[in-house]
Write a protein that holds these residues in place. Sequence first.
Motif, PDB file in Angstrom:
ATOM      1  N   ASP A  81      34.203  29.173  34.285  1.00 26.38           N
ATOM      2  CA  ASP A  81      33.301  28.521  33.332  1.00 26.38           C
ATOM      3  C   ASP A  81      32.278  27.686  34.092  1.00 26.38           C
ATOM      4  O   ASP A  81      32.599  27.079  35.113  1.00 26.38           O
ATOM      5  N   ARG A 115      32.461  40.586  33.256  1.00 22.63           N
ATOM      6  CA  ARG A 115      31.875  40.354  31.931  1.00 22.63           C
ATOM      7  C   ARG A 115      31.423  38.908  31.883  1.00 22.63           C
ATOM      8  O   ARG A 115      32.156  38.001  32.256  1.00 22.63           O
ATOM      9  N   ARG A 116      30.180  38.681  31.432  1.00 20.40           N
ATOM     10  CA  ARG A 116      29.649  37.319  31.337  1.00 20.40           C
ATOM     11  C   ARG A 116      29.154  37.074  29.921  1.00 20.40           C
ATOM     12  O   ARG A 116      28.338  37.817  29.385  1.00 20.40           O
ATOM     13  N   LEU A 117      29.660  35.993  29.340  1.00 16.00           N
ATOM     14  CA  LEU A 117      29.185  35.524  28.038  1.00 16.00           C
ATOM     15  C   LEU A 117      28.381  34.256  28.293  1.00 16.00           C
ATOM     16  O   LEU A 117      28.792  33.405  29.092  1.00 16.00           O
ATOM     17  N   THR A 152      28.317  29.187  30.320  1.00 21.26           N
ATOM     18  CA  THR A 152      28.691  30.559  30.662  1.00 21.26           C
ATOM     19  C   THR A 152      30.185  30.660  30.921  1.00 21.26           C
ATOM     20  O   THR A 152      30.816  29.716  31.377  1.00 21.26           O
ATOM     21  N   ARG A 153      30.734  31.831  30.626  1.00 22.78           N
ATOM     22  CA  ARG A 153      32.116  32.176  30.974  1.00 22.78           C
ATOM     23  C   ARG A 153      32.057  33.579  31.574  1.00 22.78           C
ATOM     24  O   ARG A 153      31.583  34.518  30.945  1.00 22.78           O
ATOM     25  N   GLU A 154      32.522  33.676  32.807  1.00 24.86           N
ATOM     26  CA  GLU A 154      32.514  34.956  33.514  1.00 24.86           C
ATOM     27  C   GLU A 154      33.953  35.378  33.791  1.00 24.86           C
ATOM     28  O   GLU A 154      34.745  34.601  34.318  1.00 24.86           O
TER      29      GLU A 154
END
Length: 85
Positions: free
Chosen positions: A55, A13-15, A37-39
Amino acid sequence: MRQVQSPDFATTRRLALDWQNDLRLGAHALTVGALLTRETTRTESFGAGFDVETDAHTVYLQDQLRAGPHRLLLAAGWVDHETFG
């Protein structure tokens, strides 16, 4: 798609937050931006697995200068990636 032959799995999941602003200042065209990004990755394969959060932060600046038939482009960026430093 879900695998049903074994309990193995892999999920990612990547935000991301991406911002860019373009400014015109006479003969200059400035671009300023940032990408955060945070994956999150979770996996299990043959009984071994991991759950990792990574991050990454990026900021950049670019200047395009027009002078008659000539163009000059200068750009700089900085990246802080948790895995690569």
